[in-house]
Design a protein around this motif. Structure first.
Motif, PDB file in Angstrom:
ATOM      1  N   ASP A   1       0.703  -1.198   0.060  1.00 11.33           N
ATOM      2  CA  ASP A   1       0.044  -0.016  -0.041  1.00 11.33           C
ATOM      3  C   ASP A   1       0.809   1.201   0.001  1.00 11.33           C
ATOM      4  O   ASP A   1       2.132   1.104   0.215  1.00 11.33           O
ATOM      5  CB  ASP A   1      -1.023  -0.113   1.069  1.00 11.33           C
ATOM      6  CG  ASP A   1      -0.004   0.067   2.522  1.00 11.33           C
ATOM      7  OD1 ASP A   1       0.193   1.265   3.111  1.00 11.33           O
ATOM      8  OD2 ASP A   1      -0.132  -1.323   3.075  1.00 11.33           O
ATOM      9  N   ASN A   2       0.236   2.392  -0.125  1.00 19.17           N
ATOM     10  CA  ASN A   2       0.921   3.691  -0.127  1.00 19.17           C
ATOM     11  C   ASN A   2       1.092   4.334   1.025  1.00 19.17           C
ATOM     12  O   ASN A   2       1.344   5.542   1.249  1.00 19.17           O
ATOM     13  CB  ASN A   2       0.430   4.427  -1.189  1.00 19.17           C
ATOM     14  CG  ASN A   2       1.031   3.766  -2.615  1.00 19.17           C
ATOM     15  OD1 ASN A   2       2.087   3.616  -2.885  1.00 19.17           O
ATOM     16  ND2 ASN A   2      -0.046   3.751  -3.463  1.00 19.17           N
ATOM     17  N   ALA A   3       0.357   3.900   2.190  1.00 19.53           N
ATOM     18  CA  ALA A   3       0.398   4.604   3.553  1.00 19.53           C
ATOM     19  C   ALA A   3      -0.319   5.919   3.519  1.00 19.53           C
ATOM     20  O   ALA A   3       0.131   6.773   4.240  1.00 19.53           O
ATOM     21  CB  ALA A   3       1.901   4.605   4.109  1.00 19.53           C
ATOM     22  N   ASP A   4      -1.425   5.893   2.779  1.00 22.48           N
ATOM     23  CA  ASP A   4      -2.317   6.908   2.928  1.00 22.48           C
ATOM     24  C   ASP A   4      -3.562   6.460   3.138  1.00 22.48           C
ATOM     25  O   ASP A   4      -3.765   5.559   3.779  1.00 22.48           O
ATOM     26  CB  ASP A   4      -2.140   7.372   1.404  1.00 22.48           C
ATOM     27  CG  ASP A   4      -2.568   6.457   0.268  1.00 22.48           C
ATOM     28  OD1 ASP A   4      -3.133   5.474   0.493  1.00 22.48           O
ATOM     29  OD2 ASP A   4      -2.489   6.851  -0.817  1.00 22.48           O
ATOM     30  N   GLU A   5      -4.686   7.371   3.026  1.00 27.06           N
ATOM     31  CA  GLU A   5      -6.105   7.261   3.251  1.00 27.06           C
ATOM     32  C   GLU A   5      -6.527   5.795   2.606  1.00 27.06           C
ATOM     33  O   GLU A   5      -7.599   5.268   3.027  1.00 27.06           O
ATOM     34  CB  GLU A   5      -6.982   8.371   2.855  1.00 27.06           C
ATOM     35  CG  GLU A   5      -6.929   9.369   3.829  1.00 27.06           C
ATOM     36  CD  GLU A   5      -5.760  10.334   4.113  1.00 27.06           C
ATOM     37  OE1 GLU A   5      -4.934  10.168   3.150  1.00 27.06           O
ATOM     38  OE2 GLU A   5      -5.581  11.269   5.035  1.00 27.06           O
ATOM     39  N   ASN A   6      -5.887   5.420   1.544  1.00 27.66           N
ATOM     40  CA  ASN A   6      -6.343   4.224   0.974  1.00 27.66           C
ATOM     41  C   ASN A   6      -5.725   2.819   1.325  1.00 27.66           C
ATOM     42  O   ASN A   6      -5.884   1.904   0.763  1.00 27.66           O
ATOM     43  CB  ASN A   6      -6.193   4.151  -0.561  1.00 27.66           C
ATOM     44  CG  ASN A   6      -7.119   5.613  -1.134  1.00 27.66           C
ATOM     45  OD1 ASN A   6      -8.291   5.695  -0.762  1.00 27.66           O
ATOM     46  ND2 ASN A   6      -6.669   6.612  -2.026  1.00 27.66           N
ATOM     47  N   ALA A   7      -4.687   3.042   2.344  1.00 23.09           N
ATOM     48  CA  ALA A   7      -3.909   1.947   2.615  1.00 23.09           C
ATOM     49  C   ALA A   7      -4.588   0.637   3.020  1.00 23.09           C
ATOM     50  O   ALA A   7      -4.211  -0.373   2.847  1.00 23.09           O
ATOM     51  CB  ALA A   7      -2.910   2.389   3.907  1.00 23.09           C
ATOM     52  N   SER A   8      -5.855   0.739   3.954  1.00 21.92           N
ATOM     53  CA  SER A   8      -6.289  -0.277   4.344  1.00 21.92           C
ATOM     54  C   SER A   8      -6.988  -1.073   3.362  1.00 21.92           C
ATOM     55  O   SER A   8      -6.922  -2.224   3.453  1.00 21.92           O
ATOM     56  CB  SER A   8      -7.541   0.023   5.353  1.00 21.92           C
ATOM     57  OG  SER A   8      -6.733   0.540   6.631  1.00 21.92           O
ATOM     58  N   GLU A   9      -7.458  -0.385   2.164  1.00 25.00           N
ATOM     59  CA  GLU A   9      -8.161  -1.342   1.179  1.00 25.00           C
ATOM     60  C   GLU A   9      -7.211  -1.928   0.392  1.00 25.00           C
ATOM     61  O   GLU A   9      -7.269  -3.076  -0.061  1.00 25.00           O
ATOM     62  CB  GLU A   9      -9.097  -0.359   0.340  1.00 25.00           C
ATOM     63  CG  GLU A   9      -9.541  -0.930  -0.685  1.00 25.00           C
ATOM     64  CD  GLU A   9     -10.582   0.076  -1.498  1.00 25.00           C
ATOM     65  OE1 GLU A   9     -11.059  -0.214  -2.663  1.00 25.00           O
ATOM     66  OE2 GLU A   9     -10.729   1.295  -0.996  1.00 25.00           O
ATOM     67  N   ALA A  10      -6.148  -1.061  -0.026  1.00 25.82           N
ATOM     68  CA  ALA A  10      -4.982  -1.647  -0.639  1.00 25.82           C
ATOM     69  C   ALA A  10      -4.287  -2.727  -0.118  1.00 25.82           C
ATOM     70  O   ALA A  10      -3.867  -3.728  -0.719  1.00 25.82           O
ATOM     71  CB  ALA A  10      -3.750  -0.664  -1.191  1.00 25.82           C
ATOM     72  N   TYR A  11      -3.843  -2.494   1.161  1.00 28.61           N
ATOM     73  CA  TYR A  11      -3.527  -3.589   1.919  1.00 28.61           C
ATOM     74  C   TYR A  11      -4.227  -4.904   1.954  1.00 28.61           C
ATOM     75  O   TYR A  11      -3.647  -6.113   1.660  1.00 28.61           O
ATOM     76  CB  TYR A  11      -3.536  -3.191   3.338  1.00 28.61           C
ATOM     77  CG  TYR A  11      -2.842  -4.014   4.460  1.00 28.61           C
ATOM     78  CD1 TYR A  11      -1.564  -4.209   4.766  1.00 28.61           C
ATOM     79  CD2 TYR A  11      -3.542  -5.167   5.133  1.00 28.61           C
ATOM     80  CE1 TYR A  11      -1.008  -5.196   5.347  1.00 28.61           C
ATOM     81  CE2 TYR A  11      -3.280  -6.220   6.011  1.00 28.61           C
ATOM     82  CZ  TYR A  11      -1.581  -6.137   6.396  1.00 28.61           C
ATOM     83  OH  TYR A  11      -1.285  -7.164   7.113  1.00 28.61           O
ATOM     84  N   THR A  12      -5.539  -4.869   2.137  1.00 26.25           N
ATOM     85  CA  THR A  12      -6.260  -6.059   2.067  1.00 26.25           C
ATOM     86  C   THR A  12      -5.908  -6.680   0.600  1.00 26.25           C
ATOM     87  O   THR A  12      -6.336  -7.983   0.391  1.00 26.25           O
ATOM     88  CB  THR A  12      -7.758  -5.641   2.171  1.00 26.25           C
ATOM     89  OG1 THR A  12      -7.911  -5.106   3.531  1.00 26.25           O
ATOM     90  CG2 THR A  12      -8.560  -6.943   2.032  1.00 26.25           C
ATOM     91  N   ASP A  13      -6.110  -5.796  -0.327  1.00 22.59           N
ATOM     92  CA  ASP A  13      -6.062  -6.640  -1.865  1.00 22.59           C
ATOM     93  C   ASP A  13      -4.727  -6.972  -1.995  1.00 22.59           C
ATOM     94  O   ASP A  13      -4.487  -8.133  -3.139  1.00 22.59           O
ATOM     95  CB  ASP A  13      -6.284  -5.239  -2.829  1.00 22.59           C
ATOM     96  CG  ASP A  13      -7.637  -4.893  -2.651  1.00 22.59           C
ATOM     97  OD1 ASP A  13      -8.720  -5.752  -2.215  1.00 22.59           O
ATOM     98  OD2 ASP A  13      -7.930  -3.685  -3.311  1.00 22.59           O
ATOM     99  N   PHE A  14      -3.643  -6.601  -1.565  1.00 19.44           N
ATOM    100  CA  PHE A  14      -2.402  -6.830  -1.740  1.00 19.44           C
ATOM    101  C   PHE A  14      -1.571  -7.683  -0.700  1.00 19.44           C
ATOM    102  O   PHE A  14      -0.368  -8.186  -1.288  1.00 19.44           O
ATOM    103  CB  PHE A  14      -1.287  -5.699  -2.436  1.00 19.44           C
ATOM    104  CG  PHE A  14      -1.995  -5.108  -3.792  1.00 19.44           C
ATOM    105  CD1 PHE A  14      -1.480  -5.678  -5.010  1.00 19.44           C
ATOM    106  CD2 PHE A  14      -2.911  -4.109  -3.744  1.00 19.44           C
ATOM    107  CE1 PHE A  14      -1.964  -5.308  -6.151  1.00 19.44           C
ATOM    108  CE2 PHE A  14      -3.264  -3.354  -5.029  1.00 19.44           C
ATOM    109  CZ  PHE A  14      -3.005  -4.054  -6.120  1.00 19.44           C
ATOM    110  N   GLU A  15      -1.969  -7.773   0.230  1.00 18.22           N
ATOM    111  CA  GLU A  15      -1.260  -8.504   1.323  1.00 18.22           C
ATOM    112  C   GLU A  15      -0.615  -9.837   1.118  1.00 18.22           C
ATOM    113  O   GLU A  15       0.478 -10.154   1.385  1.00 18.22           O
ATOM    114  CB  GLU A  15      -1.829  -8.310   2.753  1.00 18.22           C
ATOM    115  CG  GLU A  15      -3.066  -9.385   2.757  1.00 18.22           C
ATOM    116  CD  GLU A  15      -3.669  -9.259   4.177  1.00 18.22           C
ATOM    117  OE1 GLU A  15      -2.887  -9.151   5.302  1.00 18.22           O
ATOM    118  OE2 GLU A  15      -5.084  -9.665   4.259  1.00 18.22           O
ATOM    119  N   GLU A  16      -1.683 -10.672   0.538  1.00 20.33           N
ATOM    120  CA  GLU A  16      -1.103 -12.145   0.260  1.00 20.33           C
ATOM    121  C   GLU A  16      -0.044 -12.194  -0.730  1.00 20.33           C
ATOM    122  O   GLU A  16       1.128 -12.699  -0.405  1.00 20.33           O
ATOM    123  CB  GLU A  16      -2.192 -12.943  -0.131  1.00 20.33           C
ATOM    124  CG  GLU A  16      -1.744 -14.456  -0.219  1.00 20.33           C
ATOM    125  CD  GLU A  16      -3.059 -15.115  -0.592  1.00 20.33           C
ATOM    126  OE1 GLU A  16      -2.837 -16.496  -0.611  1.00 20.33           O
ATOM    127  OE2 GLU A  16      -4.190 -14.841  -0.588  1.00 20.33           O
TER     128      GLU A  16
END
Length: 225
Positions: free
Chosen positions: A193-208
């Motif tokens: 993620d980009n450590a911004d306001e969209n981080a939680s959503e991006a993290y969920t999509d890309f963590e695995e």
């Protein structure tokens, strides 16, 4: 034979390595699991430290004290703090520091280090693997603190104060404990993620994906270490 400690904070960050290991023994100390065995014919101790600097510091010290580790590699995921560092890119640490401890405290109190320098040997191995695998990678500073960064103001302050490549929650304490024990270490991260306001959503999509990507670099490093 050199013995290599591999640390991940979350299960998804160690699963790929664990699947490929020949595990001889599984033990549990202070709640942390330790898997001892072989990976690419090298002696490995793989452990899951949990999230946060206190957990990772405690786990790292146990790894050193109980298993006589010669090298430590911390694999995992992180948020980008540099416009050139994109999601799915690999970050290879040059140095690490705590972003939630004042610089004056780092410098003036034990162990008197503003940052902890990663192993050049391990860094060069990681670079070699990334180039062989044709992965986009960056070398740079990684900062850690006891929070998940998802705020543009916090992100901006971290960029201004530390000029880091990425931010996460364990690497600086792994580096800190490795330093005071004179153990060569490397922090390896794949960006989720980009450590911004969209981080939680991006993290969920890309963590695995990011967890497996970082672990795949570690797996190849072990072949040539």
């Amino acid at each position: 034979m050199k013995k290599i400690g591999i640390i991940g904070a979350m299960q998804i960050e160690i699963d790929l390595v664990l699947e490929k290991m020949v595990v001889f023994e599984e033990s549990r100390i202070a709640g942390f699991p330790f898997y001892t065995g072989l990976l690419n014919e090298k002696e490995i101790v793989l452990t899951l430290c949990g999230v946060g600097k206190v957990n990772s510091a405690a786990c790292t010290q146990i790894l050193i004290d109980k298993f006589n580790i010669n090298y430590i590699i911390n694999t995992g995921i992180a948020g980008s703090l540099n416009e050139e560092v994109g999601i799915s890119d690999i970050v290879i640490s040059t140095d690490v520091t705590h972003h939630d401890v004042r610089k004056a405290q780092m410098k003036n109190l034990f162990p008197f280090q503003e940052t902890f320098i990663a192993s050049e040997e391990l860094r060069n191995l990681a670079i070699k693997v990334c180039e062989f695998k044709n992965l986009k990678y960056h070398t740079g500073r990684i900062v850690s603190g006891e929070c998940f960064v998802e705020d543009n103001m916090i992100k901006g302050n971290l960029v201004k104060d530390y000029s880091p490549a990425c931010v996460e929650m364990e690497g600086s304490s792994v580096g800190h404990v490795s330093f005071i024990n004179d153990i060569p270490f490397l922090i390896l991260r794949c960006i989720s993620d980009n450590a911004d306001e969209n981080a939680s959503e991006a993290y969920t999509d890309f963590e695995e994906f990011a967890g497996n990507q970082s672990a795949s670099v570690v797996f190849e490093m072990i072949k040539i270490i």
